[in-house]
Design a protein around this motif. Sequence first.
Motif, PDB file in Angstrom:
ATOM      1  N   ILE A 176       0.753  -1.186   0.041  1.00 18.34           N
ATOM      2  CA  ILE A 176       0.251  -0.252  -0.054  1.00 18.34           C
ATOM      3  C   ILE A 176       0.643   1.342  -0.063  1.00 18.34           C
ATOM      4  CG2 ILE A 176      -1.758   1.251   1.271  1.00 18.34           C
ATOM      5  CD1 ILE A 176      -2.323  -1.456   2.554  1.00 18.34           C
ATOM      6  N   THR A 177       0.583   2.191  -0.958  1.00 17.59           N
ATOM      7  CA  THR A 177       1.490   3.278  -1.156  1.00 17.59           C
ATOM      8  C   THR A 177       0.746   4.480  -0.466  1.00 17.59           C
ATOM      9  OG1 THR A 177       0.651   3.785  -3.380  1.00 17.59           O
ATOM     10  CG2 THR A 177       2.762   2.469  -3.227  1.00 17.59           C
ATOM     11  N   GLY A 178       1.408   5.155   0.559  1.00 18.88           N
ATOM     12  CA  GLY A 178       0.844   6.353   1.135  1.00 18.88           C
ATOM     13  C   GLY A 178       1.748   7.606   1.182  1.00 18.88           C
ATOM     14  N   ILE A 179       2.421   7.514  -0.252  1.00 17.69           N
ATOM     15  CA  ILE A 179       3.417   8.513  -0.395  1.00 17.69           C
ATOM     16  C   ILE A 179       3.140   9.910  -1.025  1.00 17.69           C
ATOM     17  CG2 ILE A 179       5.373   6.650  -0.670  1.00 17.69           C
ATOM     18  CD1 ILE A 179       4.935   6.568  -3.640  1.00 17.69           C
ATOM     19  N   GLY A 180       1.921  10.222  -1.133  1.00 20.42           N
ATOM     20  CA  GLY A 180       1.354  11.573  -1.427  1.00 20.42           C
ATOM     21  C   GLY A 180       1.560  11.710  -3.112  1.00 20.42           C
ATOM     22  N   CYS A 181       0.939  13.122  -3.488  1.00 22.76           N
ATOM     23  CA  CYS A 181       1.080  13.137  -4.913  1.00 22.76           C
ATOM     24  C   CYS A 181       2.288  14.266  -5.157  1.00 22.76           C
ATOM     25  CB  CYS A 181      -0.225  13.871  -5.180  1.00 22.76           C
ATOM     26  SG  CYS A 181      -1.598  12.779  -4.900  1.00 22.76           S
ATOM     27  N   LEU A 182       2.721  14.815  -3.895  1.00 23.05           N
ATOM     28  CA  LEU A 182       3.810  16.030  -4.332  1.00 23.05           C
ATOM     29  C   LEU A 182       4.962  15.766  -3.289  1.00 23.05           C
ATOM     30  CD1 LEU A 182       1.200  18.721  -4.363  1.00 23.05           C
ATOM     31  CD2 LEU A 182       2.733  18.238  -6.242  1.00 23.05           C
ATOM     32  N   SER A 183       5.636  14.547  -3.580  1.00 20.16           N
ATOM     33  CA  SER A 183       6.691  14.359  -2.853  1.00 20.16           C
ATOM     34  C   SER A 183       8.199  13.982  -3.525  1.00 20.16           C
ATOM     35  CB  SER A 183       6.380  13.096  -1.783  1.00 20.16           C
ATOM     36  OG  SER A 183       6.114  11.635  -2.496  1.00 20.16           O
ATOM     37  N   ALA A 184       7.907  14.041  -4.882  1.00 21.38           N
ATOM     38  CA  ALA A 184       9.210  13.808  -5.779  1.00 21.38           C
ATOM     39  C   ALA A 184       9.607  15.177  -6.084  1.00 21.38           C
ATOM     40  CB  ALA A 184       9.059  13.087  -6.979  1.00 21.38           C
ATOM     41  N   ALA A 185      10.516  15.855  -5.232  1.00 19.67           N
ATOM     42  CA  ALA A 185      10.879  17.315  -5.543  1.00 19.67           C
ATOM     43  C   ALA A 185      11.582  17.573  -6.872  1.00 19.67           C
ATOM     44  CB  ALA A 185      12.074  17.777  -4.550  1.00 19.67           C
ATOM     45  N   ASN A 186      11.475  18.647  -7.352  1.00 21.52           N
ATOM     46  CA  ASN A 186      11.995  19.041  -8.783  1.00 21.52           C
ATOM     47  C   ASN A 186      12.989  20.123  -8.559  1.00 21.52           C
ATOM     48  OD1 ASN A 186      12.149  19.634 -11.773  1.00 21.52           O
ATOM     49  ND2 ASN A 186      10.469  21.234 -11.117  1.00 21.52           N
ATOM     50  N   VAL A 187      14.271  19.745  -8.849  1.00 19.77           N
ATOM     51  CA  VAL A 187      15.262  20.653  -8.747  1.00 19.77           C
ATOM     52  C   VAL A 187      15.625  21.032 -10.444  1.00 19.77           C
ATOM     53  CG1 VAL A 187      17.628  21.516  -8.148  1.00 19.77           C
ATOM     54  CG2 VAL A 187      15.992  19.938  -6.588  1.00 19.77           C
ATOM     55  N   PRO A 188      15.498  21.903 -11.054  1.00 21.78           N
ATOM     56  CA  PRO A 188      15.621  22.000 -12.373  1.00 21.78           C
ATOM     57  C   PRO A 188      17.093  21.874 -12.875  1.00 21.78           C
ATOM     58  CG  PRO A 188      14.714  24.225 -11.464  1.00 21.78           C
ATOM     59  CD  PRO A 188      14.699  23.285 -10.435  1.00 21.78           C
ATOM     60  N   ASN A 189      17.376  21.369 -14.067  1.00 23.69           N
ATOM     61  CA  ASN A 189      18.812  21.216 -14.410  1.00 23.69           C
ATOM     62  C   ASN A 189      19.311  22.483 -14.889  1.00 23.69           C
ATOM     63  OD1 ASN A 189      20.897  19.720 -14.980  1.00 23.69           O
ATOM     64  ND2 ASN A 189      20.102  18.759 -16.884  1.00 23.69           N
ATOM     65  N   ILE A 190      19.648  23.272 -14.123  1.00 24.20           N
ATOM     66  CA  ILE A 190      20.333  24.396 -14.208  1.00 24.20           C
ATOM     67  C   ILE A 190      21.723  24.127 -14.376  1.00 24.20           C
ATOM     68  CG2 ILE A 190      20.543  26.926 -14.184  1.00 24.20           C
ATOM     69  CD1 ILE A 190      17.683  26.716 -12.892  1.00 24.20           C
ATOM     70  N   GLN A 191      22.326  24.834 -15.564  1.00 19.96           N
ATOM     71  CA  GLN A 191      23.912  24.274 -15.657  1.00 19.96           C
ATOM     72  C   GLN A 191      24.552  25.059 -14.534  1.00 19.96           C
ATOM     73  OE1 GLN A 191      25.338  26.270 -19.275  1.00 19.96           O
ATOM     74  NE2 GLN A 191      27.516  26.259 -18.184  1.00 19.96           N
ATOM     75  N   GLY A 192      25.512  24.691 -13.822  1.00 17.09           N
ATOM     76  CA  GLY A 192      26.447  25.315 -12.904  1.00 17.09           C
ATOM     77  C   GLY A 192      26.086  25.140 -11.290  1.00 17.09           C
ATOM     78  N   LEU A 193      24.986  24.617 -11.220  1.00 14.67           N
ATOM     79  CA  LEU A 193      24.551  24.554  -9.654  1.00 14.67           C
ATOM     80  C   LEU A 193      25.769  24.179  -8.840  1.00 14.67           C
ATOM     81  CD1 LEU A 193      22.409  24.941  -7.396  1.00 14.67           C
ATOM     82  CD2 LEU A 193      21.447  22.582  -8.040  1.00 14.67           C
ATOM     83  N   GLN A 194      26.325  23.119  -9.204  1.00 14.88           N
ATOM     84  CA  GLN A 194      27.301  22.468  -8.322  1.00 14.88           C
ATOM     85  C   GLN A 194      28.749  23.210  -8.086  1.00 14.88           C
ATOM     86  OE1 GLN A 194      26.282  19.851  -6.889  1.00 14.88           O
ATOM     87  NE2 GLN A 194      24.598  19.624  -8.266  1.00 14.88           N
ATOM     88  N   GLN A 195      28.616  24.226  -8.869  1.00 12.69           N
ATOM     89  CA  GLN A 195      29.771  25.200  -8.889  1.00 12.69           C
ATOM     90  C   GLN A 195      29.469  26.503  -8.032  1.00 12.69           C
ATOM     91  OE1 GLN A 195      29.617  24.291 -12.518  1.00 12.69           O
ATOM     92  NE2 GLN A 195      30.989  22.860 -11.464  1.00 12.69           N
ATOM     93  N   PHE A 196      27.996  26.460  -7.578  1.00 11.53           N
ATOM     94  CA  PHE A 196      27.750  27.694  -6.533  1.00 11.53           C
ATOM     95  C   PHE A 196      28.331  27.769  -5.185  1.00 11.53           C
ATOM     96  CE2 PHE A 196      24.126  29.375  -3.914  1.00 11.53           C
ATOM     97  CZ  PHE A 196      24.587  30.975  -4.144  1.00 11.53           C
ATOM     98  N   ASN A 197      28.855  28.729  -4.899  1.00 12.28           N
ATOM     99  CA  ASN A 197      29.862  28.889  -3.644  1.00 12.28           C
ATOM    100  C   ASN A 197      28.892  29.029  -2.520  1.00 12.28           C
ATOM    101  OD1 ASN A 197      32.091  28.601  -5.128  1.00 12.28           O
ATOM    102  ND2 ASN A 197      32.242  30.778  -5.394  1.00 12.28           N
ATOM    103  N   GLY A 198      27.514  29.471  -2.670  1.00 12.10           N
ATOM    104  CA  GLY A 198      26.707  29.705  -1.412  1.00 12.10           C
ATOM    105  C   GLY A 198      25.891  28.496  -1.416  1.00 12.10           C
ATOM    106  N   LYS A 199      25.073  28.607  -0.358  1.00  8.91           N
ATOM    107  CA  LYS A 199      23.985  27.510   0.022  1.00  8.91           C
ATOM    108  C   LYS A 199      22.691  27.297  -0.952  1.00  8.91           C
ATOM    109  CE  LYS A 199      25.762  25.822   4.007  1.00  8.91           C
ATOM    110  NZ  LYS A 199      26.389  26.766   4.837  1.00  8.91           N
ATOM    111  N   TRP A 200      22.349  26.023  -1.185  1.00  3.73           N
ATOM    112  CA  TRP A 200      20.896  26.233  -1.924  1.00  3.73           C
ATOM    113  C   TRP A 200      20.185  25.178  -1.212  1.00  3.73           C
ATOM    114  CZ3 TRP A 200      19.178  21.863  -4.682  1.00  3.73           C
ATOM    115  CH2 TRP A 200      20.054  20.700  -4.787  1.00  3.73           C
ATOM    116  N   TYR A 201      18.781  25.354  -1.335  1.00  2.67           N
ATOM    117  CA  TYR A 201      17.837  24.647  -0.705  1.00  2.67           C
ATOM    118  C   TYR A 201      16.439  24.284  -1.832  1.00  2.67           C
ATOM    119  CZ  TYR A 201      20.366  26.721   3.395  1.00  2.67           C
ATOM    120  OH  TYR A 201      21.493  26.723   4.203  1.00  2.67           O
ATOM    121  N   HIS A 202      15.965  23.093  -1.582  1.00  2.00           N
ATOM    122  CA  HIS A 202      14.538  23.048  -2.212  1.00  2.00           C
ATOM    123  C   HIS A 202      13.485  23.183  -1.013  1.00  2.00           C
ATOM    124  CE1 HIS A 202      11.040  21.243  -3.790  1.00  2.00           C
ATOM    125  NE2 HIS A 202      11.479  21.362  -5.107  1.00  2.00           N
ATOM    126  N   THR A 203      12.650  23.833  -1.445  1.00  2.00           N
ATOM    127  CA  THR A 203      11.468  24.122  -0.204  1.00  2.00           C
ATOM    128  C   THR A 203      10.994  22.585   0.489  1.00  2.00           C
ATOM    129  OG1 THR A 203       9.795  24.112  -1.979  1.00  2.00           O
ATOM    130  CG2 THR A 203      10.583  26.407  -0.753  1.00  2.00           C
TER     131      THR A 203
END
Length: 535
Positions: free
Chosen positions: A139-166
């Motif tokens: 039985i799955t109770g995993i919700g309809c909105l649990s697979a976060a979408n982090v868009p594939n924007i070039q360069g994210l791994q190079q960012f020197n600051g912090k980043w978060y998904h809500t």
Amino acid sequence: MSSQTIKEVDAVVLGAGFAGLYMLHQLRSKGFSTIVYEAGDGVGGVWYWNRYPGARCDIESIYYNYTFSKELYEEWTWTSRFPEQAEILRYLNYVADRFQLRTDIQFNTRVTAAHFDEERHKWMIYLNDGQYILTKYFITGIGCLSAANVPNIQGLQQFNGKWYHTGHWPHEKVDFTGKRVGIIGTGSSGIQAIPVIAKEAEQLTVFQRTPQYTIPARNHAYDEDFIKETKQNFEAIKHSMRNSVSGTPFAQNQQSAMEDRDDRRQEVFEKAWAQGGFAFSATYHDLLTNEQSNEKAAEFIRSKIRQIVKDPVVAEKLCPKYMYGTKRQVLDSDYFETYNRENVLLVDVKESPIQKITGEGIQTADNHFDLDIIIFATGYDGMTGPLFKIDIQGRNGVTLKEKWKGGAAVQTYLGLTTAGFPNLFMITGPESPSVLVNMPIAIEQHVEWVAECMQYLREHDIDLVEPTLEAEEAWSKHCQEVANATLYVKGDSWYTGANIEGKPRSFLIYLGGFDYYTKHCKEVAQNNYEGFKLM
Ligand code: N01
């Protein structure tokens, strides 16, 4: 490995949010041995993960809770009209303790795969720690909105600051003081977070791709008399929610927006705007079916944006031009007002697209924005996303993703089951009313139906339940017909899958009304599970 050494239960449930907790409670009370697997280290589901600043539910708290227990309803007291994330999380922890649910929940555990074993008539469930378990029901109770979408924007791994998904916010507070913050996305999450972060950050830059028709929530504290009256009326509230179109006790006005004169319609919209919450979407019955009525609502909201936002250029960028309500209705607290602050900047990324993320910030087509923190309020791969993250294999080793052609050919019976996957139940699955109904109420209906179905199978000595292809084809066709009669299908949103690059477009929410749906599910059960093969 011999079968004797494999641990076995009657039911494996995925997720310890509203769905998983109640499923466990129901199955236990009916004597089914059950284990819940939860990826987080606590209960709460969506309310465990979404800890971003300003996170709050937009269904009124006295309705956004379980109704299966009168005692629980009387014991718990909500503090405000729209409950904040921490309060809902406290509520779900209280539920877990009150019904002693934790002993059958294994935390910090992800289910990676679930394979149906045709010989044993059981599901083999594989866990991320290398363990596995055999179960009759999956039985799955995993919700309809649990697979976060982090868009594939070039360069994210190079960012020197912090980043978060809500949707994966850290447990500890993120300090924005003195920081230059960029936020991408202006859906429900972004619109809740923006006013709160703006008050703390040195500078907030909002990267908006599509503006929103948001309505003031008008949150306020509850007073004691109101709470007392609500608790006294529990049975009536429960009855009206469970027999309503949307899982809330509100009736929609049965008039068309085009039947009213301009001045009267203005009055109706003004009243709903002042009232706040979802009253606005219930002002007329045809806002989502008649393009002219829709435009009246859309223009009213645009006029409000132009009144609130002082800079006319910014106001115009914030005015949506697509049809009202085809993206999910957002409720806000001082969202448009926030753009009058000196430390808030709006960047229209349709006009000037994001090109890349650099070590220092975000590069758009015509500017570079220096940032210390980037927030992705970029939503989710909705409906099918959470299910496709798990390798679910039914008969003949066919995966759910293969059967549904990656989302292009989703077919379910009642949004709960799908042919080729016996004894699999999906709580608030695709093609059920789910996210367009008050979720806890939609969940209770599914959970109770599933538990009763399992009890029936046990009493009748039946091993397997699986929908017929004909039944699911008819259900899917019905879902599509109902959806196609609305304007929802014309919008670009996570409802239609348009938010995820390459995702097939489809509308997977049943719009025929929660009351009709509930009645129909009951009839299916009363007719000895009509549309199902019982083996
Ligand atoms: O996600 P969304 P959400 N570049 O998909 C933008 C529930 N919820 O997390 O519209 C730039 O709505 C995207 O732009 P566009 C509720 O059901 C409830 O906010 O696709 N921008 C959009 O603006 C809700 O509907 C509550 O053009 C990009 C935003 O990101 C659902 O969850 C609170 C982009 C995503 O908005 C999802 O809400 C929070 C890119 N590459 C959530 N990709 C409450 O109960 C995406 N965007 C209050």
